[in-house]
Design a protein around this motif. Structure first.
Motif, PDB file in Angstrom:
ATOM      1  N   GLY A 155       0.793  -1.218   0.000  1.00 18.76           N
ATOM      2  CA  GLY A 155       0.000   0.000   0.000  1.00 18.76           C
ATOM      3  C   GLY A 155       0.820   1.260   0.000  1.00 18.76           C
ATOM      4  N   ASP A 156       2.099   1.174   0.395  1.00 15.04           N
ATOM      5  CA  ASP A 156       2.968   2.353   0.414  1.00 15.04           C
ATOM      6  C   ASP A 156       3.246   2.853  -1.003  1.00 15.04           C
ATOM      7  N   LEU A 157       3.503   4.148  -1.115  1.00 12.43           N
ATOM      8  CA  LEU A 157       3.985   4.731  -2.360  1.00 12.43           C
ATOM      9  C   LEU A 157       5.498   4.873  -2.269  1.00 12.43           C
ATOM     10  N   VAL A 158       6.193   4.395  -3.288  1.00 16.28           N
ATOM     11  CA  VAL A 158       7.650   4.436  -3.314  1.00 16.28           C
ATOM     12  C   VAL A 158       8.102   5.223  -4.536  1.00 16.28           C
ATOM     13  N   ALA A 159       8.997   6.172  -4.341  1.00 18.20           N
ATOM     14  CA  ALA A 159       9.535   6.950  -5.457  1.00 18.20           C
ATOM     15  C   ALA A 159      10.542   6.105  -6.226  1.00 18.20           C
ATOM     16  N   VAL A 160      10.468   6.164  -7.548  1.00 20.58           N
ATOM     17  CA  VAL A 160      11.361   5.367  -8.388  1.00 20.58           C
ATOM     18  C   VAL A 160      11.888   6.196  -9.541  1.00 20.58           C
ATOM     19  N   LYS A 161      12.962   5.733 -10.116  1.00 17.03           N
ATOM     20  CA  LYS A 161      13.475   6.217 -11.397  1.00 17.03           C
ATOM     21  C   LYS A 161      13.821   5.009 -12.244  1.00 17.03           C
ATOM     22  N   GLY A 162      13.661   5.137 -13.548  1.00 17.85           N
ATOM     23  CA  GLY A 162      14.033   4.037 -14.421  1.00 17.85           C
ATOM     24  C   GLY A 162      12.874   3.592 -15.273  1.00 17.85           C
ATOM     25  N   PRO A 163      12.978   2.378 -15.826  1.00 17.63           N
ATOM     26  CA  PRO A 163      14.123   1.456 -15.750  1.00 17.63           C
ATOM     27  C   PRO A 163      15.297   1.906 -16.629  1.00 17.63           C
ATOM     28  N   ARG A 164      16.496   1.464 -16.211  1.00 18.05           N
ATOM     29  CA  ARG A 164      17.709   1.645 -17.001  1.00 18.05           C
ATOM     30  C   ARG A 164      18.347   0.277 -17.208  1.00 18.05           C
ATOM     31  N   ASN A 165      19.103   0.158 -18.298  1.00 17.06           N
ATOM     32  CA  ASN A 165      19.702  -1.153 -18.579  1.00 17.06           C
ATOM     33  C   ASN A 165      21.166  -1.008 -18.954  1.00 17.06           C
ATOM     34  N   ASN A 166      22.042  -1.421 -18.043  1.00 19.95           N
ATOM     35  CA  ASN A 166      23.479  -1.475 -18.312  1.00 19.95           C
ATOM     36  C   ASN A 166      23.966  -2.910 -18.460  1.00 19.95           C
ATOM     37  N   PHE A 167      23.015  -3.838 -18.546  1.00 13.22           N
ATOM     38  CA  PHE A 167      23.355  -5.269 -18.585  1.00 13.22           C
ATOM     39  C   PHE A 167      22.481  -5.942 -19.642  1.00 13.22           C
TER      40      PHE A 167
END
Length: 326
Positions: free
Chosen positions: A98-110
């Motif tokens: 139920g929590d809100l979590v701040a995110v960035k991405g997705p990024r792919n270096n693999f």
């Protein structure tokens, strides 16, 4: 049809809701993240990671381990690391459904490359980026095998599921039962032209890099969760140098005791960054002139030798002056 989040919206500290939190193994929990308004999420490819912003100066990268075809949810798995810097403890102890979590991405270096065959080698939580890769190559009908090690079988997330789905291709080798992974045997059995993907603790990565030096006919790809050692006792102290910003013509002085990233930020230059230890690839910048002193754990040896880009959070300069495409 649901509305699709644009990449700009998603990358700009978007808030996702924790739809599920599950125990996957001893010390490992997974989070399933969804858009709170029911929007579809951006597409991603095997090997991608997501930045979780867990507090001021507490940003951690976790590999996506869900289904790449599922645009409604993103899934990560997190190992509790008591000796870590607080990110995993925050996920295990404080983040709830139920929590809100701040995110960035997705990024792919693999990223997953095309190859006639694949050997996947996982150590512990290193299985997370490999899990969607396995699904991808299996769907293509490619030849592949997985060698998966951990301290104990109870701590090896997704191991039982993968072994049940692919009993002829998956070898689970917990250390308390089998000892260290037999990398020499595993690498010797892959055909020429194969791609080897490995993720796990630094001793495993260093060992497979050494073994694969005997097989120039295969291609090794590794992802590090922690920075590798790039400085050794007795090496000369760091020196100051200058960074020229090609687009503006500005020159920024980098002191001997500061990073390029800090010098740029202190000068008011807007630069994306995350891990500050050379493992996530967020701060990568194009080098137009000069020779970087590469200290990252992202670029391959060939990519570092090209000297056309650098991670400004850790890398420095071998020349008195670097010109960046900024």
């Amino acid at each position: 049809m649901s509305e699709v989040l644009t990449a700009t919206e998603f990358l700009d500290d978007a808030k996702l809701r924790v739809a599920a939190k599950e125990v996957e193994a001893d010390g490992v929990v997974s989070l399933t993240l969804v858009d709170p308004d029911g929007k579809s999420l951006p597409a991603w490819e095997p090997g991608a990671h997501l930045d979780l912003i867990l507090g001021d100066d507490l940003i951690r990268q976790y590999s996506l381990c869900g289904d790449v075809t599922d645009r409604d949810r993103l899934r990560i798995a997190v190992l509790r690391e008591p000796a870590g810097r607080g990110g995993s403890s925050r996920v295990h102890d404080d983040v709830a459904v139920g929590d809100l979590v701040a995110v960035k991405g997705p990024r792919n270096n693999f990223p997953l490359v095309d190859a006639p065959a694949y050997l996947f080698v996982a150590g512990g939580i290193g299985i997370t980026p490999l899990k969607p890769m396995i699904a991808e190559v299996h769907g293509r009908g490619a030849e592949w095998t997985l060698l998966y090690g951990g301290r104990t079988s109870s701590g090896m997330a997704f191991g039982d599921v993968l072994a049940h789905q692919h009993p002829e291709r998956v070898a689970l080798r917990p250390q308390d039962e089998f000892g260290l992974l037999d990398l020499d045997l595993a690498v010797s059995e892959v055909p020429a032209g194969a791609a080897v993907y490995c993720c796990g603790p630094e001793p495993l990565l260093a060992a497979i890099e050494e073994v694969c030096r005997t097989r120039p006919d295969i291609e090794l790809h590794v992802e590090r969760f922690a920075p590798k050692t790039t400085r050794h006792e007795g090496e000369p102290a760091d020196e100051a140098f200058e960074v020229v910003l090609d687009r503006s013509g500005r020159t920024v002085a980098v002191a001997a005791d500061e990073t390029v990233l800090d010098a740029l930020l202190d000068s008011g230059v807007d630069v994306d960054f995350s891990c500050r230890e050379g493992t996530c690839g967020t701060c990568e910048q194009v080098v137009l002139d000069g020779v970087p002193d590469h200290r990252d754990s992202v670029l391959s040896e060939a990519e570092q030798a090209a000297n056309d880009c650098m991670m400004v959070c850790v890398s420095r300069s071998c020349t008195p002056r670097l010109v960046l495409d900024l």
